[in-house]
Design an enzyme around this catalytic site. Structure first.
Site, short mmCIF file in Angstrom:
data_model
loop_
_atom_site.label_atom_id
_atom_site.label_comp_id
_atom_site.label_asym_id
_atom_site.label_seq_id
_atom_site.Cartn_x
_atom_site.Cartn_y
_atom_site.Cartn_z
N CYS A 64 12.16 6.38 32.53
CA CYS A 64 10.78 6.30 32.07
C CYS A 64 10.42 4.98 31.36
O CYS A 64 9.32 4.45 31.59
CB CYS A 64 10.44 7.49 31.19
SG CYS A 64 11.67 7.95 29.98
N ARG B 274 24.94 9.10 31.93
CA ARG B 274 24.96 9.71 30.61
C ARG B 274 26.38 10.12 30.26
O ARG B 274 27.11 10.67 31.10
CB ARG B 274 24.03 10.94 30.57
CG ARG B 274 22.58 10.54 30.79
CD ARG B 274 21.64 11.72 30.84
NE ARG B 274 20.29 11.28 31.13
CZ ARG B 274 19.27 12.09 31.35
NH1 ARG B 274 19.46 13.40 31.32
NH2 ARG B 274 18.07 11.61 31.61
N GLN C 81 18.07 10.79 39.80
CA GLN C 81 16.91 11.64 39.52
C GLN C 81 15.76 11.29 40.46
O GLN C 81 15.48 10.11 40.69
CB GLN C 81 16.45 11.45 38.08
CG GLN C 81 17.42 11.96 37.03
CD GLN C 81 16.87 11.80 35.63
OE1 GLN C 81 16.30 10.77 35.31
NE2 GLN C 81 17.06 12.81 34.81
N ASP D 251 12.75 10.96 39.94
CA ASP D 251 12.00 10.85 38.69
C ASP D 251 10.58 10.35 38.95
O ASP D 251 10.39 9.35 39.65
CB ASP D 251 12.72 9.86 37.77
CG ASP D 251 12.61 10.26 36.31
OD1 ASP D 251 11.99 11.29 36.02
OD2 ASP D 251 13.15 9.54 35.47
N HIS E 73 6.54 9.72 37.08
CA HIS E 73 5.73 9.64 35.87
C HIS E 73 4.28 9.45 36.27
O HIS E 73 3.95 8.56 37.05
CB HIS E 73 6.21 8.49 34.98
CG HIS E 73 7.62 8.68 34.52
ND1 HIS E 73 8.69 8.13 35.19
CD2 HIS E 73 8.13 9.41 33.49
CE1 HIS E 73 9.81 8.50 34.58
NE2 HIS E 73 9.49 9.27 33.55
N LYS F 245 7.89 20.54 26.94
CA LYS F 245 8.13 20.52 28.38
C LYS F 245 8.14 21.94 28.93
O LYS F 245 8.37 22.91 28.20
CB LYS F 245 9.47 19.85 28.71
CG LYS F 245 10.70 20.64 28.28
CD LYS F 245 11.99 19.95 28.71
CE LYS F 245 13.21 20.76 28.25
NZ LYS F 245 14.48 20.11 28.65
N HIS G 125 6.05 13.31 32.54
CA HIS G 125 7.32 13.17 33.23
C HIS G 125 7.53 14.37 34.16
O HIS G 125 7.20 15.50 33.79
CB HIS G 125 8.50 13.15 32.25
CG HIS G 125 8.38 12.16 31.14
ND1 HIS G 125 9.28 11.11 30.98
CD2 HIS G 125 7.51 12.05 30.11
CE1 HIS G 125 8.96 10.42 29.90
NE2 HIS G 125 7.88 10.97 29.36
#
Length: 665
Positions: free
Chosen positions: A357, A386, A404, A406, A408, A492, A538
């Site tokens: 992000c 991670r 991911q 991912d 946004h 979330k 997100h």
């Protein structure tokens, strides 16, 4: 004796009842043997609790969540008693209930082996038959230290108790809330038929009335565990067990475990040659083999196309960045423990990115934005890394390196509800296309008792939470609260998905973020000519590609529907002389976009069929002399059904239709 007025809560509602002084909670439920504890004014109590005027009392059923926890914690006590009966030098750690079972930690000289568990289980059955009574008594810290002088780990918990904030006992050790807390200290005695103490343990309770109320249990396995979860502490022996309200419920649970083992994606990953975790690369870092690569590519192609159809722009960002970016975003120090350490280079600290992000924010900020561009949607397959402790790394479902899907969305505050609804519909449609259609929603919110773990004003949190909650309710799906589970920057909603054997997996997430746009000073020119701050939403549809991959393997037990199967068709000649014929058929199939292999090995035909079944290939096409003469094949399904003499074009059409329809066969 005087009268005491209490209120009894049942499925029929509330009813006032007059009892006498000294009446115990169990006396309200003499006709309900399934009640094993009481909830008094919202707090769980033993059935031996003495009622007081004004109490609101509800029976706790053994097959309820709280009831099972009480059953399992009571069984953990019986197990600990059995261990100390058999191994008198064993020192007690912590023994809480957990999902589907319980455990207890012990400090013993020699690790437990399966034969030990059999002996312990046998001793437990004797304790259960002895009908020992669980008896609660309040004590002081000093008295508890005297009684438990030979239990060093219990003494440590007593010493730590005073520094624990209310409601967060597990800060001192996982499972510690079962033993100590901010309130009074209690010990539970196991009393034999003569009222003598057979065994005792530091515990908050509540417990079953007696050991004989334990209907069904089994010890599962032993493992090593560090005291208080700290690798610097001594390694203890942890015994896991399970307990259920009936023998039938226990048998069903054990069957689910057997089925889960059969579906274990790590095992199937090896058998189907999908992926591996080479030691030379490191724990939690997967490599995908050619067959796994096919499935991975199909997943990526699908979700990339779907994002574009849903109005997302595809972007790309690097794997490493200067660490200052994560100070700007606010992830440091909140996520410092889950990040790999920085690398010093040219006077700066660089970090492998744990999330995408912040970089997407920089793309947004690269030029001025107008309200006419919003919603502005960015998407990428972002590789992130991670640091997960080695004890929690688990195949593809808990890794250190992941990809991911991912995205946004940058929207105006007014657009946020519509965008969240759009994303939720997108997510649910995607999951259904992959054959996952049993789900509920979980709303993760801020923990107001820990303000230092969250950023932003109360007003911002209230607005964001309300927007997510309204969209969830409108969806008509079951909504489960998750207080305290929000990210530091906003609430979330996560989609919790049940697989083919009823296990729940957290899949997609949608997060409302009002903090990062402010930290990055993101703006857009509004219709009024003024500068405004967008809301950032997100969303990860797979969550991580690796984890979704692992879930799919287990959901389908490796028998993927044709559109996902690495090999869709296995062509099998009855004899070598028919191999060329099937290679021509395979060529036509490949031209139609199908994935086909010809088994021209020296194995006999039945062995080739068996190999295809073991590899869980959806379709087989078998050819012998009659098939060649007829320009046909014997069309065989994965379940063993077979149609003979199917014309080649029809056979290709059958496979192509199954792939196009994303059906299971």
């Amino acid at each position: 004796m005087s009268d005491v007025l209490v209120t009894v809560i049942s499925s029929a509602g509330k009813a006032e009842q007059t009892v006498t002084t000294g009446t115990r909670a169990w006396e309200l439920f003499t006709e309900a043997p399934e009640v094993i504890a009481a909830r008094v004014d919202g707090a769980l109590k033993d059935l031996a609790y003495e009622l007081t005027a004004g109490d609101e009392v509800e029976g706790v059923l053994i097959d309820s969540k709280d009831g099972r926890d009480i059953l399992r914690h009571s069984t953990a006590h019986v197990m600990a008693q059995a261990v100390q009966d058999l191994y008198p030098d064993a020192k007690l750690g912590i023994g809480p209930p957990i999902e589907n079972g319980f455990y207890y930690d012990f400090d013993v000289e020699v690790p437990f082996v399966p034969a030990d568990l059999e002996k312990i289980e046998s001793r437990m059955r004797k304790i259960v038959k002895e009908n020992q009574k669980f008896s609660r008594r309040v004590t002081t810290d000093d008295d508890a230290r005297t009684e438990l002088a030979d239990e060093p780990y219990k003494l440590e918990l007593i010493g730590l108790k005073g520094g624990v904030s209310t409601g967060s006992t597990d800060e001192i050790a996982e499972g510690a809330s079962a033993e100590v807390g901010a309130g009074e200290l209690t010990i539970y005695d196991n009393l034999d038929r003569n009222g003598e103490i057979a065994w005792k343990d530091l515990c908050r309770g509540p417990h079953l009335p007696t050991t004989k109320r334990i209907p069904a249990f089994k010890l599962m396995r032993s493992a090593s565990a560090y005291w208080r979860g700290d690798e610097k502490n001594k390694q203890l022996q942890r015994i896991y067990g399970t307990a259920w309200e009936t023998k039938e419920a226990l048998d069903e649970h054990l069957h689910r475990i057997d089925e889960a083992e059969r579906r274990d994606h790590r095992k199937l990953g090896r058998e189907l040659d999908l992926f591996s975790f080479p030691d030379e690369i490191g724990s939690g870092l997967a490599v995908f083999h050619p067959k796994g690569g096919v499935l991975k590519r199909v997943m990526e192609d699908y979700v990339r196309t779907r994002h574009i159809e849903e109005g997302f722009d595809y972007v790309g960002t690097p794997h490493i960045t200067k660490d200052q970016l994560f100070y700007t975003s606010g992830h440091l120090p909140y996520y410092a423990d889950t990040m790999f350490p920085p690398m010093e280079f040219e006077g700066s600290n660089y970090m492998v990115k744990p999330m995408n992000c912040p970089m997407h924010n920089l793309i947004y900020k690269s030029r001025g934005r107008s309200y006419r561009e919003l919603p502005l949607r960015f998407f990428e397959f972002g590789s992130v890394y991670r640091y997960e402790k080695s004890g929690v790394v688990h195949g593809l479902t808990r890794v250190r390196g992941m990809t991911q899907d991912d995205s946004h969305s940058y929207v105006t505050a007014e657009q946020a509800p519509g965008e969240i609804k759009h994303l939720l519909n997108f997510v649910l449609g995607l999951l259904q296309d992959f054959g996952l259609d049993d789900f509920y929603l979980e709303l993760s919110t801020r923990d107001d008792s820990k303000p230092d773990k969250f950023v932003g004003s109360d007003e911002d949190w209230a607005i964001a939470t309300k927007v997510l909650e309204d969209v969830c309710i409108e969806s008509g799906l079951e909504l489960v609260p998750d207080p305290g589970g929000a990210a530091f920057y906003g609430p979330k909603v996560s989609v919790q998905c049940r697989d083919a054997i009823g296990r729940t997996w957290q899949m997609s997430t949608i997060q409302y973020d009002f903090n990062q746009p402010a930290r990055f000073e993101l703006e857009y020119n509004g219709a009024d000519g003024a500068k405004h701050q967008p809301v950032m939403i997100h969303s990860a549809k797979f969550g991580s590609l690796e984890r979704f991959f692992g879930v799919l393997v287990e959901h389908y037990a490796g028998a993927f529907p044709p559109w996902l199967a690495p090999v869709q068709v296995q062509a099998i000649p009855v004899a070598d002389t028919f191999a060329d014929y099937l290679y021509d058929v395979a060529k036509k199939m490949k031209a139609a976009g199908l994935r086909v292999e010809v088994d021209d090995s020296d194995d006999r035909m039945q062995k080739k069929i068996r190999n295809a079944q073991l590899q869980k290939v959806p379709f087989m096409m078998i050819a012998g002399a009659d098939d060649v003469d007829a320009g046909a094949v014997s069309f065989r399904y994965r379940d063993g059904r077979q149609d003979n003499g199917v014309p080649i074009d029809e056979a290709i059409a059958r496979v192509a239709q199954a792939v196009a329809d994303r059906v299971q066969v």
